[in-house]
Design a protein around this motif. Structure first.
Motif, PDB file in Angstrom:
ATOM      1  N   VAL A  24      36.779  37.807  42.486  1.00  0.00           N
ATOM      2  CA  VAL A  24      36.287  38.746  41.473  1.00  0.00           C
ATOM      3  C   VAL A  24      35.798  37.996  40.237  1.00  0.00           C
ATOM      4  CG1 VAL A  24      37.064  40.468  39.794  1.00  0.00           C
ATOM      5  CG2 VAL A  24      37.593  40.763  42.202  1.00  0.00           C
ATOM      6  N   VAL A  25      36.568  37.002  39.802  1.00  0.00           N
ATOM      7  CA  VAL A  25      36.179  36.221  38.624  1.00  0.00           C
ATOM      8  C   VAL A  25      34.886  35.456  38.875  1.00  0.00           C
ATOM      9  CG1 VAL A  25      36.838  34.238  37.206  1.00  0.00           C
ATOM     10  CG2 VAL A  25      38.504  36.035  37.693  1.00  0.00           C
ATOM     11  N   LEU A  26      34.758  34.865  40.064  1.00  0.00           N
ATOM     12  CA  LEU A  26      33.551  34.104  40.388  1.00  0.00           C
ATOM     13  C   LEU A  26      32.327  35.006  40.513  1.00  0.00           C
ATOM     14  CD1 LEU A  26      34.984  31.536  42.978  1.00  0.00           C
ATOM     15  CD2 LEU A  26      34.338  31.118  40.601  1.00  0.00           C
TER      16      LEU A  26
ATOM     17  N   ALA B 274      42.399  32.493  37.796  1.00  0.00           N
ATOM     18  CA  ALA B 274      42.998  33.772  38.177  1.00  0.00           C
ATOM     19  C   ALA B 274      43.993  33.537  39.307  1.00  0.00           C
ATOM     20  CB  ALA B 274      41.916  34.756  38.617  1.00  0.00           C
ATOM     21  N   PHE B 275      45.173  34.113  39.171  1.00  0.00           N
ATOM     22  CA  PHE B 275      46.149  34.047  40.258  1.00  0.00           C
ATOM     23  C   PHE B 275      46.705  35.449  40.454  1.00  0.00           C
ATOM     24  CE2 PHE B 275      50.180  32.767  42.353  1.00  0.00           C
ATOM     25  CZ  PHE B 275      49.614  32.046  43.388  1.00  0.00           C
ATOM     26  N   ALA B 276      45.963  36.240  41.229  1.00  0.00           N
ATOM     27  CA  ALA B 276      46.312  37.652  41.411  1.00  0.00           C
ATOM     28  C   ALA B 276      45.614  38.200  42.644  1.00  0.00           C
ATOM     29  CB  ALA B 276      45.904  38.459  40.180  1.00  0.00           C
ATOM     30  N   GLU B 277      46.194  39.248  43.193  1.00  0.00           N
ATOM     31  CA  GLU B 277      45.546  40.000  44.268  1.00  0.00           C
ATOM     32  C   GLU B 277      44.913  41.247  43.670  1.00  0.00           C
ATOM     33  OE1 GLU B 277      47.918  41.055  47.589  1.00  0.00           O
ATOM     34  OE2 GLU B 277      48.425  38.982  48.131  1.00  0.00           O
ATOM     35  N   VAL B 278      43.732  41.589  44.159  1.00  0.00           N
ATOM     36  CA  VAL B 278      43.059  42.806  43.704  1.00  0.00           C
ATOM     37  C   VAL B 278      43.221  43.874  44.783  1.00  0.00           C
ATOM     38  CG1 VAL B 278      40.896  43.841  42.932  1.00  0.00           C
ATOM     39  CG2 VAL B 278      41.403  41.435  42.395  1.00  0.00           C
TER      40      VAL B 278
ATOM     41  N   ARG C  60      43.775  27.949  30.992  1.00  0.00           N
ATOM     42  CA  ARG C  60      43.919  29.368  30.672  1.00  0.00           C
ATOM     43  C   ARG C  60      44.141  30.073  32.005  1.00  0.00           C
ATOM     44  NH1 ARG C  60      39.203  31.030  27.336  1.00  0.00           N
ATOM     45  NH2 ARG C  60      40.453  30.101  25.659  1.00  0.00           N
ATOM     46  N   ILE C  61      45.283  30.713  32.155  1.00  0.00           N
ATOM     47  CA  ILE C  61      45.680  31.296  33.436  1.00  0.00           C
ATOM     48  C   ILE C  61      45.947  32.786  33.275  1.00  0.00           C
ATOM     49  CG2 ILE C  61      47.264  31.118  35.397  1.00  0.00           C
ATOM     50  CD1 ILE C  61      48.059  28.331  34.376  1.00  0.00           C
ATOM     51  N   ILE C  62      45.413  33.573  34.198  1.00  0.00           N
ATOM     52  CA  ILE C  62      45.613  35.026  34.157  1.00  0.00           C
ATOM     53  C   ILE C  62      46.446  35.457  35.356  1.00  0.00           C
ATOM     54  CG2 ILE C  62      44.482  37.277  34.008  1.00  0.00           C
ATOM     55  CD1 ILE C  62      41.944  35.783  33.085  1.00  0.00           C
ATOM     56  N   PHE C  63      47.555  36.145  35.063  1.00  0.00           N
ATOM     57  CA  PHE C  63      48.440  36.692  36.085  1.00  0.00           C
ATOM     58  C   PHE C  63      48.406  38.218  36.030  1.00  0.00           C
ATOM     59  CE2 PHE C  63      50.876  32.658  35.048  1.00  0.00           C
ATOM     60  CZ  PHE C  63      50.586  32.021  36.240  1.00  0.00           C
TER      61      PHE C  63
ATOM     62  N   GLU D 114      40.020  44.155  33.443  1.00  0.00           N
ATOM     63  CA  GLU D 114      40.694  43.357  32.415  1.00  0.00           C
ATOM     64  C   GLU D 114      40.674  41.879  32.787  1.00  0.00           C
ATOM     65  OE1 GLU D 114      44.635  44.810  31.803  1.00  0.00           O
ATOM     66  OE2 GLU D 114      43.975  46.643  30.787  1.00  0.00           O
ATOM     67  N   LEU D 115      40.835  41.593  34.062  1.00  0.00           N
ATOM     68  CA  LEU D 115      40.786  40.215  34.538  1.00  0.00           C
ATOM     69  C   LEU D 115      39.451  39.568  34.190  1.00  0.00           C
ATOM     70  CD1 LEU D 115      41.892  37.847  36.282  1.00  0.00           C
ATOM     71  CD2 LEU D 115      41.003  39.046  38.288  1.00  0.00           C
ATOM     72  N   CYS D 116      38.370  40.282  34.448  1.00  0.00           N
ATOM     73  CA  CYS D 116      37.030  39.754  34.167  1.00  0.00           C
ATOM     74  C   CYS D 116      36.798  39.600  32.668  1.00  0.00           C
ATOM     75  CB  CYS D 116      35.971  40.666  34.776  1.00  0.00           C
ATOM     76  SG  CYS D 116      35.939  40.638  36.587  1.00  0.00           S
ATOM     77  N   ASP D 117      37.304  40.548  31.883  1.00  0.00           N
ATOM     78  CA  ASP D 117      37.140  40.456  30.431  1.00  0.00           C
ATOM     79  C   ASP D 117      37.833  39.216  29.880  1.00  0.00           C
ATOM     80  OD1 ASP D 117      35.655  42.778  30.326  1.00  0.00           O
ATOM     81  OD2 ASP D 117      37.331  44.057  29.711  1.00  0.00           O
ATOM     82  N   LEU D 118      39.024  38.928  30.386  1.00  0.00           N
ATOM     83  CA  LEU D 118      39.798  37.796  29.875  1.00  0.00           C
ATOM     84  C   LEU D 118      39.276  36.453  30.379  1.00  0.00           C
ATOM     85  CD1 LEU D 118      43.388  39.294  30.276  1.00  0.00           C
ATOM     86  CD2 LEU D 118      42.169  38.898  28.123  1.00  0.00           C
ATOM     87  N   ALA D 119      38.621  36.458  31.551  1.00  0.00           N
ATOM     88  CA  ALA D 119      38.113  35.209  32.129  1.00  0.00           C
ATOM     89  C   ALA D 119      36.652  34.946  31.775  1.00  0.00           C
ATOM     90  CB  ALA D 119      38.260  35.251  33.649  1.00  0.00           C
ATOM     91  N   ALA D 120      36.005  35.881  31.104  1.00  0.00           N
ATOM     92  CA  ALA D 120      34.558  35.791  30.852  1.00  0.00           C
ATOM     93  C   ALA D 120      34.176  34.538  30.073  1.00  0.00           C
ATOM     94  CB  ALA D 120      34.088  37.032  30.098  1.00  0.00           C
ATOM     95  N   GLY D 121      33.030  33.983  30.452  1.00  0.00           N
ATOM     96  CA  GLY D 121      32.523  32.817  29.746  1.00  0.00           C
ATOM     97  C   GLY D 121      32.171  33.129  28.309  1.00  0.00           C
TER      98      GLY D 121
END
Length: 253
Positions: free
Chosen positions: A15-17, A31-35, A62-65, A98-105
Motif C-alpha cells: 500500500v505504501v509503495l 510499514a509493518f502491518a497487514e491491511v 521511521r516505522i509505522i505499526f 492513515e498509513l499512507c498519510d504518515l509514510a508520504a514523501g
C-alpha cells in the motif's frame, strides 16, 4: 520468508509503495502491518518476535505499526528498551489511509510539523545520557506537546512516559508468555535424534542459557503471573537433572 510464512504482512508495504508510485514521491517510512479488506490495519503474525528483532536495527528509521501494537510497545519500556523510540520514530495507524498519510514523501503540514518537532528533540538528545535527558522538565514538555498534537506519535508518548518515571513495571501475561517461550526455545534440542545422541555438556549449556533469560525476566513478572515463570524455571532445570543422569550412565544403564 516464503509467502506462506509472510501471510498478508506485505500488504502494508504494498500500500505504501503504491501510494508513493501514484504521488511520485518516495515513501519516508517503513510499514509493518497487514491491511484488511475493509482498509483497517492488523498486527502481523508473531508480531512480538519481529518487534524484538527490530529493536536491534542499526541507524534511524521511521516505522509505522498498527494501532493494536500499543500494548507491545509499552512492554518494551518494561524491558528497558526505551532507546528504540528515540533511535526510531515510531508511529501508529488504524487504517490504510492513515498509513499512507504518515509514510508520504510530502506529508500534510500538521504531520510534517510533528516530524520536525521530533527531529529537534532528537538533535537535542545527542551526546547526552538518554535517561537524564528524558527526565528533564523541558524535554517532557516538548514530548507531551508533540504527543498531544499528534496522537499517532508513539515515540513521543512513550518517551514522555519513560521520562516521567511512570512507565509500566511488569509485562502483561500474554507478552510474558512469549518471552518465556523464547527463553525455552533451545530446549528443543532434546527432541532432536534419540536419547543416545544427547550430550550432557550441551544440556548444561542450554540450561544455563535458558535460566539466564528466565532469571532476567523475574523482576518484570507480576506476582499473579509467578506460576507461569516458576513452571518455566522448573522445566529448564530438568535439563540439568538429565545431564547429570547421563553422566552417571554405564554400559548396563
Amino acid at each position: 520468508y516464503l509467502p506462506e510464512k509472510n501471510g498478508a504482512v506485505l500488504t502494508g508495504t504494498a500500500v505504501v509503495l503504491l501510494d508513493a508510485a501514484i504521488s511520485g514521491e518516495p515513501a519516508q517510512a517503513l510499514a509493518f502491518a497487514e491491511v484488511a479488506e475493509d482498509g483497517s490495519l492488523k498486527l502481523p503474525p508473531d508480531f512480538w518476535s519481529s518487534l524484538r528483532t527490530m529493536t536491534k536495527l542499526e541507524g534511524t528509521h521511521r516505522i509505522i505499526f498498527p494501532a493494536q501494537a500499543e500494548e507491545f510497545l509499552n512492554a518494551l519500556l518494561v524491558l528497558g528498551d526505551f532507546s528504540f523510540f528515540m533511535n526510531n520514530e515510531v508511529l501508529l495507524a488504524r487504517t490504510a489511509d492513515e498509513l499512507c498519510d504518515l509514510a508520504a514523501g510530502k506529508p500534510k503540514p500538521a504531520i510534517a510539523d510533528g516530524f520536525a518537532a521530533f527531529d529537534e528533540i532528537r538533535k537535542a538528545a545527542q551526546g547526552k545520557s538518554l535517561g537524564s535527558f528524558l527526565a528533564h522538565p523541558s524535554t517532557l514538555v516538548r514530548l507531551n506537546k508533540l504527543a498531544t498534537a499528534m496522537p499517532h506519535h508513539a515515540s513521543a508518548r512513550l518517551l514522555a512516559l519513560q521520562g516521567s518515571g511512570n512507565r509500566p513495571r511488569f509485562l502483561p501475561r500474554a507478552i510474558l508468555a512469549r518471552e518465556i517461550r523464547s527463553a525455552l526455545q533451545p530446549l528443543h534440542y532434546v527432541n532432536e535424534g534419540t536419547v543416545y545422541n544427547l550430550l550432557s555438556q550441551r544440556l548444561d549449556e542450554i540450561h544455563s542459557e535458558s535460566r539466564k533469560k528466565l532469571d532476567d525476566l523475574y523482576s518484570v513478572v507480576e506476582i499473579r503471573d509467578r506460576d507461569v515463570h516458576k513452571s518455566a524455571v522448573s522445566l529448564a532445570d530438568s535439563l540439568r537433572t538429565l545431564a547429570r543422569l547421563l553422566d552417571k550412565k554405564d554400559d548396563g544403564y
